[in-house]
Design a protein around this motif. Structure first.
Motif, PDB file in Angstrom:
ATOM      1  N   HIS A  49       1.358  -0.024  -3.696  1.00 15.52           N
ATOM      2  CA  HIS A  49       2.229  -1.247  -3.348  1.00 15.52           C
ATOM      3  C   HIS A  49       0.829  -2.042  -2.874  1.00 15.52           C
TER       4      HIS A  49
ATOM      5  N   ASP B 267      -2.961  -7.698  -1.252  1.00 16.19           N
ATOM      6  CA  ASP B 267      -3.443  -8.269   0.768  1.00 16.19           C
ATOM      7  C   ASP B 267      -2.589  -8.135   1.360  1.00 16.19           C
ATOM      8  N   ALA B 268      -1.852  -6.955   0.843  1.00 20.22           N
ATOM      9  CA  ALA B 268      -0.495  -6.543   1.626  1.00 20.22           C
ATOM     10  C   ALA B 268      -1.224  -6.147   2.419  1.00 20.22           C
TER      11      ALA B 268
ATOM     12  N   GLU C 135      -0.808  -3.229  -6.715  1.00 21.07           N
ATOM     13  CA  GLU C 135      -0.077  -4.568  -6.696  1.00 21.07           C
ATOM     14  C   GLU C 135       0.162  -5.372  -6.030  1.00 21.07           C
ATOM     15  N   PHE C 136      -0.518  -4.671  -4.959  1.00 24.33           N
ATOM     16  CA  PHE C 136      -0.420  -6.598  -3.869  1.00 24.33           C
ATOM     17  C   PHE C 136      -1.817  -6.264  -3.077  1.00 24.33           C
TER      18      PHE C 136
ATOM     19  N   ARG D 271      -4.692  -6.699   7.173  1.00 20.23           N
ATOM     20  CA  ARG D 271      -4.804  -5.899   5.697  1.00 20.23           C
ATOM     21  C   ARG D 271      -5.170  -4.063   5.594  1.00 20.23           C
TER      22      ARG D 271
END
Length: 204
Positions: A132, A138-139, A135-136, A10
């Motif tokens: 990104h 845990d990317a 929005e995410f 992460r």
């Protein structure tokens, strides 16, 4: 230093263009015993509120952020003084790689000497990566030093990582510059013996 081949983690976006070394670790902490860890001082003054408590809004204070070993930072990260303690604070916190459009020159070299991989990506791509992440949360990102590439999430692609070959070899093997020199001990000794043999007056 700890060897670095590939790191998948992460990542946390730490805001701030021109984040200088005093923001990374305030100068008053540089007299502290590093054996106790400089990680506790990382971003000390900007990650805390006026009362000195951790600010829950600061990215590194959010749940799960402590497990991240990669930071997305902004342009000219690590500018300012030459203090190596700024990199020590990152290393002791567990940070293995940084992604930014650019870094302060001295900080960049200090990072390499301590096994932190600084990845330069275009500003537009860093901005897209930050969007990104928003929005995410845990990317994940992979920095693969063996393949000299960084793999970004979603459709952001795979991009080359270019660092000095000598520094890259040292980081891959977990050796600093002195330790790398020792790996050539036999060649150095052979050179010295041949030099004395051809120029015996050097040994007088």
């Amino acid at each position: 230093m700890k060897a670095f081949t590939s790191e998948t983690s992460r990542f946390v976006a730490v805001p701030g263009v021109n984040c200088d070394t005093d923001q990374i670790i305030p100068g008053r902490f540089l007299k502290a015993d590093r054996a106790q860890g400089y990680g506790q001082f990382l971003f000390h003054d900007i990650r805390r509120d006026e009362s000195g408590e951790l600010d829950p809004a600061f990215p590194l204070n959010k749940p799960g952020a402590d497990s991240a070993t990669i930071l997305l930072v902004e342009d000219n990260f690590g500018c300012g003084s030459s203090r190596e303690g700024a990199v020590y604070a990152l290393v002791d916190h567990g940070i293995r790689a940084l992604i930014a459009p650019s870094f302060g020159d001295i900080f960049y070299n200090n990072a390499l000497k301590n096994g932190v991989v600084p990845v330069r990506l275009p500003l537009a791509l860093c901005d897209a990566l930050a969007e990104h992440l928003a929005e995410f949360p845990d990317a994940e990102v992979t920095v693969d030093l063996e393949k000299s590439e960084v793999i970004l999430p979603a459709n952001l692609g795979t991009h080359p990582v270019s660092i000095d070959p000598f520094a890259r070899e040292g980081i891959l093997r977990g050796l600093d510059e002195i330790e790398m020199t020792f790996t050539y001990a036999e060649q150095i000794q052979a050179f010295e013996q041949a030099r004395i043999a051809s120029h015996p007056w050097l040994g007088r």
